[in-house]
Design an enzyme around this catalytic site. Structure first.
Site, PDB file in Angstrom:
ATOM      1  N   GLU A   1       0.773  -1.232   0.000  1.00 38.31           N
ATOM      2  CA  GLU A   1       0.000   0.000   0.000  1.00 38.31           C
ATOM      3  C   GLU A   1       0.812   1.294   0.000  1.00 38.31           C
ATOM      4  OE1 GLU A   1      -3.455   0.142  -0.211  1.00 38.31           O
ATOM      5  OE2 GLU A   1      -3.146  -1.974  -0.674  1.00 38.31           O
TER       6      GLU A   1
ATOM      7  N   SER B   1     -45.331 -32.312  40.086  1.00 40.24           N
ATOM      8  CA  SER B   1     -44.841 -32.899  41.342  1.00 40.24           C
ATOM      9  C   SER B   1     -43.367 -32.632  41.614  1.00 40.24           C
ATOM     10  CB  SER B   1     -45.090 -34.408  41.339  1.00 40.24           C
ATOM     11  OG  SER B   1     -46.477 -34.673  41.444  1.00 40.24           O
TER      12      SER B   1
END
Length: 747
Positions: free
Chosen positions: A79, A389
């Site tokens: 770059e 239960s």
């Protein structure tokens, strides 16, 4: 013409320099530390494995010290080859690009790495205008004055986009090569550097992702390697040798399920992420008030998406895997694999000594319904299931705490309570083998409702609700409203909630609770009555971007409390450890476990079941399993059309999960029963007189001193199942009709 155009360009540049010179000293530059890019948060299991990654962008900050020099050089070669020589703006490059553009060559931008960083870091530099170019150059020059080249490279590599959803070099290294930046080779670094120019396809170019444009990616890679050699960054003394082969073997293919910005959200870990976000709020690490927002306290709605946290959870991946293999329909061979589509299972498992949630399955993603926890929709809180239960563990503990005894005897024959229109029965059976002289222990093992109704009536339903609260149940839903109304037990006094809206039927599990809460309550029993709050977060860390080090912001603060008397818990456990044999759900290798099933019927018009549970614990692990419906409430039946009760599918999930999760762990015993309370404190009849000793030589039908032999039939002598509530045997167990919304619990 070219000379005239070039001369005009020089004039423009000279004029521009004057503008730049003036603006340079009059522009306030926001520095990189004040413009932190959004960082994804990574969520780990307790064993260090990544289970999720979430964020506005898939970005993880990495300090320059952890970026090898050849990675930096590869990016510069791709770059900005003058990066180490210019002052932030490459004026020679600008002139060269201008000349090339004016003379009809390829359009060039001549942006340096510093300028590219400025463009990516500052929102007002996104537009492609000449004004932006000027500001970009100003900022680049100022940044060059303020920071060293390595610091600028660090800022640049943490904001730039590399394709495949990866922002920054660390996310790119993980996405393309499955490794951290510090472990990248020269060849791999060149691949990533080559991507920056154009990481994804456009209308005019396919980009440089090797999975999309292999030939162009290879050409660009050679360009990067060549630049590194030319600049003396490879093959020079003290520098690495140049690679000769493109790193095909280590390069990963694009994956739609890869570690991305929302990795984990669309998996069962998605619900864990939701709890992590809530616990960060509870820890005051974020805020919901805009006025309170600071760098260290972001908005809770944005914390995980932008904060860059490293969060270690309590989840154990081995135990979580066992949960999915047992309970998740999508897992081949699970208990729900191939079962009717309306069925859904949820499982939560907790470490009793700490309250750490080690396994959580409430659904297949974090965006749908959580069947194990709470759900919020327009102010309505939902998520509970009638525990049936299985809730009797709290009623039994409350009875013992109130002075009752396991040996106390209670009436068990069906009856209609005074002032009501509903009948309390045991799975529809009016009579039981123990008649009106059932001990609390037998009533628990047979899962009888009538005795538990009487117990709740006598001690007060608020005592049952309070016992559930002390164990860890934080919310219960009343069922006589539409939708069911949630009550926060951490904020409301049980005395204000019972007997209205929570009537005496609370004693055998009418009112819904979440799987997570039930598991937390069970964990308190496993820990001898010592409560630890169920939680998902062990540690929250945030990285210091100046030093790269991680600092702890918060984490678990264990606060064990003895909420239930040890002796009471010991007595409850002494009963529940007999239950695995009763329902044929023993654990492997003789490992002791305390268990309880629960089932609630669909509605008053049918005997079909709508919810089924199995809860249980060993000293090391407490687990709650629920099976019910995905959406609309329907009868829960297996693929063969059989009714699902607690001992069946939930029991199979529980048994399979616990065996796998505890594999290799020590087998531990429970403490002995304490035998608290008064044996004469029940409302039942006295026990029948003890039968006289059987004379020698009996049974003998010719011996007049021998008692008669019962050969079976429909009498009590024919009942060979000690856990069968009916006089003549044959199954059942539990049950009862609701006072307002009359579904019945059946097992």
């Amino acid at each position: 013409m070219n000379i005239l155009i070039a001369s005009f360009a020089v004039f423009i540049m000279l004029a521009g320099i004057g503008v730049v010179g003036f603006t340079y000293y009059s522009t306030n530059v926001i520095l990189p530390e004040d413009t932190t890019p959004p960082l994804a948060s990574t969520i780990y299991a307790g064993d260090g494995k990544i289970i999720a990654k979430v964020g506005a962008e898939n970005r993880t900050f990495v300090n320059i010290r952890d970026i090898p020099q050849w990675v930096q050089d590869a990016v510069a070669a791709a770059e900005d080859r003058n990066f180490y020589r210019h002052s932030g703006v490459d004026y020679k490059g600008i002139a060269r690009a201008a000349w090339n553009n004016f003379t009809g060559g390829d359009k060039q931008g001549a942006s340096t790495i510093t300028q590219q960083y400025a463009r990516n870091a500052y929102d007002n530099l996104k537009q492609d205008t000449y004004g932006r170019k000027v500001k970009e150059a100003i900022l680049a020059s100022k940044l060059n004055d303020r920071y060293t080249k390595p610091e600028i490279m660090q800022h640049y590599l943490n904001v730039i986009y590399f394709g495949r959803g990866a922002y920054g070099i660390e996310a790119a290294a993980q996405t393309y090569f499955g490794k951290p930046t510090k472990n990248l080779t020269v060849a791999e670094a060149a691949v990533l550097a080559a991507l920056i120019k154009q990481p994804e396809p456009s209308a005019t170019h396919k980009g440089y992702d090797p999975a999309i444009n292999q030939a162009a990616a290879l050409d660009r890679w050679n360009y990067v390697i060549g630049g590194m050699i030319t600049e003396g960054w490879l093959d020079a003394p003290g520098k690495p040798k140049h690679p000769t082969e493109y790193p095909v073997k280590t390069l990963k293919k694009p994956s739609s399920k890869g570690v991305g910005v929302d990795f984990g959200v669309n998996t069962p870990y998605g619900n864990v992420i939701n709890y992590v976000a809530q616990e960060m709020r509870d820890m005051k690490l974020c805020t919901d008030n805009d006025a309170e927002v600071t760098d260290n306290k972001p908005l809770c709605s944005q914390a995980l998406a932008k904060g860059g946290y490293r969060i270690t959870t309590t989840i154990d991946t081995k135990v979580q895997k066992a949960a999915l293999e047992a309970a998740q329909r999508a897992t081949k061979g699970s208990e729900l694999d191939g079962q009717p589509k309306n069925l859904m299972a949820a499982l939560v498992s907790i470490e009793p000594k700490t309250g750490r949630v080690v396994a959580y399955y409430g659904g297949d993603n974090g965006t749908g319904t959580d069947y194990a926890g709470k759900n919020y929709d327009n102010g309505v809180i939902s998520g509970g299931h009638s525990p049936g239960s299985s809730f009797k563990i709290y009623t039994l503990a409350a009875a013992l705490d109130a002075g009752k005894s396991l040996e106390s005897r209670w009436k068990s024959k069906a009856f209609t309570p005074e002032g009501t229109k509903f009948k309390v029965s045991n799975a529809g059976y009016d009579n039981t083998s123990c008649g009106n002289s059932c001990t609390l222990e037998v009533s628990t093992l047979k899962s009888l409702n009538v005795p538990f109704y009487y117990v709740t009536q006598e001690i007060g339903p608020d005592k049952v609700v309070n016992m559930a609260k002390q164990a860890g149940v934080t919310m219960m839903w009343q069922t006589d409203t539409n939708p069911a109304k949630a009550h926060d037990l951490t904020k409301e006094d049980p005395k204000d909630l019972a007997p209205s809206p929570f009537f005496h039927v609370v004693g055998y599990g009418q009112y819904p609770v979440t799987v997570l809460d039930h598991a937390n309550g069970v964990a308190t029993f496993a820990n001898e009555g010592v409560y630890n709050k169920a939680h998902f977060v062990k540690k929250v860390e945030k990285q210091d971007q100046q030093t790269g080090t991680w600092r702890k912001l918060g984490g678990e603060k264990l606060d064990p409390k003895q909420r239930i008397k040890k002796d009471v818990v010991h007595d409850v456990t002494s009963v529940l450890e007999k239950y695995p044999a009763a329902v044929n759900r023993r654990l492997d290798d003789g490992r002791k476990a305390a268990e309880k099933t629960g089932t609630w019927e669909l509605n008053e018009k049918t005997l079909d079941n709508g919810d089924a549970w199995m809860i249980g614990y060993t000293p090391q692990l407490a687990t709650a399993v629920w099976v019910g419906n995905v959406r609309d409430r329907k009868a829960i039946k297996d693929k063969d059309g059989n009714k699902i009760s607690g001992a069946k599918m939930p029991g199979a999930i529980f048994q399979r999960f616990m065996n796998e999760a505890l594999k290799g762990e020590d087998k531990m015993d429970f403490p002995e029963a304490a035998h608290v309370g008064d044996p004469n404190s029940g409302n039942g009849d006295a026990p029948p007189p003890t039968a006289p000793p059987v004379p020698p030589g009996c049974p003998d039908p010719l011996n007049p001193f021998c008692p008669p032999v019962d050969n079976g039939g429909n009498g009590n002598g024919g009942n060979t199942n000690p856990f069968d509530p009916r006089p003549g045997g044959g199954g059942g167990g539990g049950g009862g009709i609701l006072p307002t919304t009359p579904p019945r619990q059946t097992y």
